[in-house]
Design an enzyme around this catalytic site. Structure first.
Site, PDB file in Angstrom:
ATOM      1  N   GLY A 111      -2.979  10.588  -4.855  1.00  0.00           N
ATOM      2  CA  GLY A 111      -1.808   9.748  -5.007  1.00  0.00           C
ATOM      3  C   GLY A 111      -2.124   8.434  -5.677  1.00  0.00           C
ATOM      4  N   CYS A 112      -1.616   7.344  -5.079  1.00  0.00           N
ATOM      5  CA  CYS A 112      -1.796   6.021  -5.668  1.00  0.00           C
ATOM      6  C   CYS A 112      -3.247   5.573  -5.682  1.00  0.00           C
ATOM      7  CB  CYS A 112      -0.945   5.008  -4.898  1.00  0.00           C
ATOM      8  SG  CYS A 112       0.839   5.321  -4.978  1.00  0.00           S
ATOM      9  N   ALA A 113      -4.071   6.121  -4.795  1.00  0.00           N
ATOM     10  CA  ALA A 113      -5.490   5.752  -4.771  1.00  0.00           C
ATOM     11  C   ALA A 113      -6.258   6.333  -5.945  1.00  0.00           C
ATOM     12  CB  ALA A 113      -6.138   6.213  -3.464  1.00  0.00           C
ATOM     13  N   ALA A 114      -5.655   7.277  -6.665  1.00  0.00           N
ATOM     14  CA  ALA A 114      -6.382   7.992  -7.709  1.00  0.00           C
ATOM     15  C   ALA A 114      -6.778   7.105  -8.875  1.00  0.00           C
ATOM     16  CB  ALA A 114      -5.562   9.177  -8.209  1.00  0.00           C
TER      17      ALA A 114
END
Length: 381
Positions: free
Chosen positions: A137-140
């Site tokens: 998700g956004c951590a990618a």
């Protein structure tokens, strides 16, 4: 040491403002018992405008999971090439100089990964390594930077290309009336971003150390439920308070390498929402203005998932960058709950760039790459 170069960022041509989003929520969900809460949450996101790959009328329709995913693939193939070319130009490299492509996205699915299409279409070597990341998700965005750093450190002189392609609007679920999903309808936007990590040379963030942290037993806090109609975004009410658990991870990583996380010269932080940034500023005891690049991304584009950190970094470049040797932190947060953290410093001189005409795009810049879908993207400089 590897250097993260100036990113290229493109946003689609269709837009929706916060006021339009709030009015749609009032109209579409007039009878929802928690509508006042939803309106308040959307109003507090700090998002003034978002960009969409389709007009809002088409975004609100749901033609089915298959059609949505086909749209994702077509739009990615239409919009990724110009952004990749811009990132290569900024780094002073050509497609044949890239040894690894890290492709991150959580808003559509293809197999083989779009990396295979890029290698076949955009002039990359056939021995280019591929690293698709789909479930962070956004951590990618942070993970892509860290894995590129690891690769370039393991293979001195190698170069990596990061591509983040997020069409969050294609995950809109009109029949999902949970508060978390309704909030996401006013928070997330669409964007494509790319950046090169050079194994040597280049201007930008010299990547020196990285680390990851997982908040125990938080798997359900941010998640997808995959249903017949596609990806349903699940957001737990505990997510806005995650900096209490994640800020110590930034502090610990910095301390292990002789740094004070609260005394850095620049911060490139994933902007999941204003409270995330406010709480992190408080826990690190830094001025809120230190997160201005992330706040500007959130205000102008919304939460663009894995592309946030690249856009925030692009804004640091646009400001002129800090002085040589300035130290900083890059951090992405996402499902898990996961933090991907980088420590670096500012370095380098502008590289010699290849002629734009020599950068392979797979199609002339003046020609539409996909028709009849809209393909024009605004490259943020």
């Amino acid at each position: 040491m590897p250097v993260l170069c100036r990113p290229a960022v493109a946003v689609p041509e269709y837009t929706i403002t916060r006021e339009e989003t709030l009015e749609l929520a009032r109209t579409l969900h007039a009878g929802h018992e928690q509508l006042p809460l939803v309106l308040r949450l959307i109003g507090n996101t700090g998002v003034a405008k978002r960009h969409l790959v389709q007009p809002i009328e088409r975004t609100l329709a749901h033609p089915g999971f298959e059609a949505r995913n086909a749209m994702y693939e077509a739009q990615a193939k239409a919009r990724v090439p110009a952004v990749v070319a811009e990132a290569l130009y900024h780094a002073g490299l050509e497609a044949r100089d890239i040894d690894l492509i890290v492709y991150v996205s959580c808003t559509g699915f293809t197999m083989p990964s779009l990396t295979a299409w890029m290698i076949n279409t955009l002039g990359f070597r056939t021995d280019t390594r591929q690293m698709p990341i789909a479930q962070l998700g956004c951590a990618a965005g942070g993970a892509a930077i860290n894995r590129s750093h690891d690769f370039c450190a393991a293979y001195p002189g190698a170069n990596a290309l990061i591509v983040a392609c997020e069409f969050c609007s294609l995950c809109y679920q009109p029949a999902d009336l949970t508060v978390g999903n309704l909030l996401s309808n006013g928070l997330f936007g669409d964007a494509v971003a790319a950046a090169v990590v050079r194994g040597s040379g280049g201007t930008g963030v010299r990547l020196e150390h990285n680390g990851s942290h997982l908040v125990p037993d938080s798997e359900e806090w941010i998640a997808y439920k995959v249903r017949e109609t596609g990806f349903h975004f699940m957001l737990d009410k505990r997510v806005p308070g995650t900096m209490e658990q994640l800020a110590p991870a930034l502090v610990d990583l910095a301390a292990r390498h002789g740094r004070d996380a609260g005394r850095q010269d620049f911060y490139i932080i994933h902007a999941g929402g204003p409270r995330i940034l406010d709480d992190l500023a408080k826990h690190l005891d830094v001025a809120p203005d230190m997160f201005r690049f992330s706040r500007d991304t959130l205000t102008e584009y919304g939460n663009i998932a894995s592309a946030v950190v690249l856009d925030a970094l692009r804004r640091l470049f646009d400001e002129g960058g800090p002085a040589a040797g300035a130290t900083g932190i890059v951090a992405g947060f996402g499902p898990g709950i996961t933090a991907e953290i980088s420590l670096g410093s500012w370095t380098g001189a502008e590289p010699e760039r290849p002629s734009r005409e020599t950068v392979p795009l797979g199609a002339p810049r003046s020609a539409p790459l996909v028709s009849p879908l809209p393909t024009t993207a605004t490259v943020a400089r």
